[in-house]
Write an enzyme that holds these catalytic residues in place. Structure first.
Site, PDB file in Angstrom:
ATOM      1  N   PRO A   2      15.814 -43.955 111.999  1.00  0.00           N
ATOM      2  CA  PRO A   2      15.778 -42.626 112.601  1.00  0.00           C
ATOM      3  C   PRO A   2      17.066 -41.854 112.325  1.00  0.00           C
ATOM      4  O   PRO A   2      18.166 -42.421 112.351  1.00  0.00           O
ATOM      5  CB  PRO A   2      15.621 -42.925 114.096  1.00  0.00           C
ATOM      6  CG  PRO A   2      15.032 -44.293 114.149  1.00  0.00           C
ATOM      7  CD  PRO A   2      15.591 -45.022 112.973  1.00  0.00           C
ATOM      8  N   GLU A   3      16.936 -40.573 112.048  1.00  0.00           N
ATOM      9  CA  GLU A   3      18.103 -39.739 111.788  1.00  0.00           C
ATOM     10  C   GLU A   3      18.570 -39.089 113.084  1.00  0.00           C
ATOM     11  O   GLU A   3      17.936 -39.222 114.136  1.00  0.00           O
ATOM     12  CB  GLU A   3      17.784 -38.727 110.695  1.00  0.00           C
ATOM     13  CG  GLU A   3      17.284 -39.420 109.430  1.00  0.00           C
ATOM     14  CD  GLU A   3      17.373 -38.588 108.161  1.00  0.00           C
ATOM     15  OE1 GLU A   3      18.205 -37.662 108.094  1.00  0.00           O
ATOM     16  OE2 GLU A   3      16.608 -38.887 107.226  1.00  0.00           O
ATOM     17  N   LYS A  51      23.619 -41.219 115.162  1.00  0.00           N
ATOM     18  CA  LYS A  51      22.461 -42.089 115.350  1.00  0.00           C
ATOM     19  C   LYS A  51      22.631 -43.022 116.552  1.00  0.00           C
ATOM     20  O   LYS A  51      21.938 -44.038 116.660  1.00  0.00           O
ATOM     21  CB  LYS A  51      22.216 -42.908 114.072  1.00  0.00           C
ATOM     22  CG  LYS A  51      21.953 -42.037 112.841  1.00  0.00           C
ATOM     23  CD  LYS A  51      21.728 -42.875 111.605  1.00  0.00           C
ATOM     24  CE  LYS A  51      21.492 -41.999 110.378  1.00  0.00           C
ATOM     25  NZ  LYS A  51      21.228 -42.782 109.151  1.00  0.00           N
ATOM     26  N   ARG A 276      20.120 -47.354  99.147  1.00  0.00           N
ATOM     27  CA  ARG A 276      19.087 -46.447  99.639  1.00  0.00           C
ATOM     28  C   ARG A 276      18.556 -45.623  98.475  1.00  0.00           C
ATOM     29  O   ARG A 276      19.278 -45.339  97.518  1.00  0.00           O
ATOM     30  CB  ARG A 276      19.638 -45.505 100.722  1.00  0.00           C
ATOM     31  CG  ARG A 276      20.194 -46.215 101.949  1.00  0.00           C
ATOM     32  CD  ARG A 276      19.141 -46.990 102.708  1.00  0.00           C
ATOM     33  NE  ARG A 276      18.074 -46.141 103.214  1.00  0.00           N
ATOM     34  CZ  ARG A 276      18.139 -45.455 104.346  1.00  0.00           C
ATOM     35  NH1 ARG A 276      19.234 -45.510 105.099  1.00  0.00           N
ATOM     36  NH2 ARG A 276      17.120 -44.721 104.737  1.00  0.00           N
TER      37      ARG A 276
END
Length: 287
Positions: A2-3, A51, A276
């Site tokens: 989640p950002e 976060k 990523r």
């Protein structure tokens, strides 16, 4: 993962659900033994930095949550007089509003007994721990400025970026540089700014950084309000079905590798950067 907008949205909702009264905190999974020190305390408010989510309780105690890759919250709305559903699976922490006069008769909020109660179940977080005020300050001190914080100091991020030879695509994902930016916002704001994600930070000028910061500060609150990441300017939204499903927001480049760029028609590319997947358009983001 989640950002930052997701955590800020959770902070807003949890404040709405629980602030101003006592809550019950348990650990059905048994892996959060420290829940006993906040169980029954007044829930002051929830807040987020990047976060990281913080549940602040009376007496200076805070539950610090980092969802990591797999963590999430389930929410249950329980009608007055009914019991919450039994926890299913591995619930690290359950928080429930106290709405019954029989539990804390001297502290129940006016009118609370007439409202449904919220319960939230936390599953699979990277961190779930009770901290004092110093511990919270230490977590926040490790983070860069958060574009969702109206008091953030973007100069701190610029100072690190302007001295770094690392690619700007990696720097934006470094939480010590900028707090809350994840893979989607990274890809989308660099595309919107026309910046090659492989450019070293030392090659950016201040105007380019300011444009990225201002874009994040404008886009991320939309995510807090809507729960989704919205980045496409209206002329470029062709009503197509996103790769991630019809119910997901449409993007410029994120997870559109192999598809035509919405703006120039070139093929969107993908590349691994710091473990990523990075997405970009080699024409719109030419170096």
């Amino acid at each position: 993962m989640p950002e930052g907008h997701t955590l800020h949205r959770l902070a807003r909702l949890h404040t709405e659900y629980f602030a101003g009264g006592p809550v019950r905190v348990s650990s059905p999974q048994g892996r959060f033994a420290d829940h006993v020190v906040v169980d029954g305390r007044y829930f002051d408010h929830a807040a987020a930095t990047g976060k990281h989510l913080f549940h602040h309780y009376e007496g200076g105690l805070t539950v610090h949550v980092h969802l990591g890759l797999y963590g999430f919250f389930d929410t249950h709305l329980v009608p007055e007089g009914q019991e919450p559903p039994a926890p299913v699976g591995q619930v690290r922490m359950r928080v429930g509003a106290v709405h019954s006069e029989t539990v804390y008769p001297e502290t129940v909020r006016p009118g609370a007994e007439d409202r449904p109660a919220h319960y939230v179940d936390l599953r699979g977080p990277t961190r779930c721990e009770v901290l004092g005020e110093e511990g919270v300050a230490e977590v926040r001190a490790r983070l860069g400025p958060d574009p969702l914080d109206p008091d953030a100091e973007p100069d701190r991020a610029w100072a690190r970026i302007s001295r770094s030879a690392r690619p700007i695509g990696a720097l934006l994902m470094d939480q010590k540089v900028l707090a809350g930016v994840g893979n989607v916002y990274r890809a989308e704001v660099l595309f919107r700014a026309g910046i090659d994600p492989f450019r070293p930070g030392t090659e950016l000028d201040r105007a380019e950084f300011d444009a990225v910061w201002e874009d994040l500060a404008a886009l991320m609150p939309i995510g807090v309000d809507t729960g989704g990441i919205v980045t496409i300017r209206r002329p470029h939204d062709h009503g197509d079905v996103p790769r991630r499903g019809a119910d997901r927001p449409r993007n410029y480049v994120y997870q559109r590798d192999g598809w035509d760029c919405r703006v120039c028609g070139d093929v969107v590319r993908a590349h691994t950067m710091d473990a990523r997947t990075l997405f970009w358009c080699p024409t719109c983001q030419a170096r």
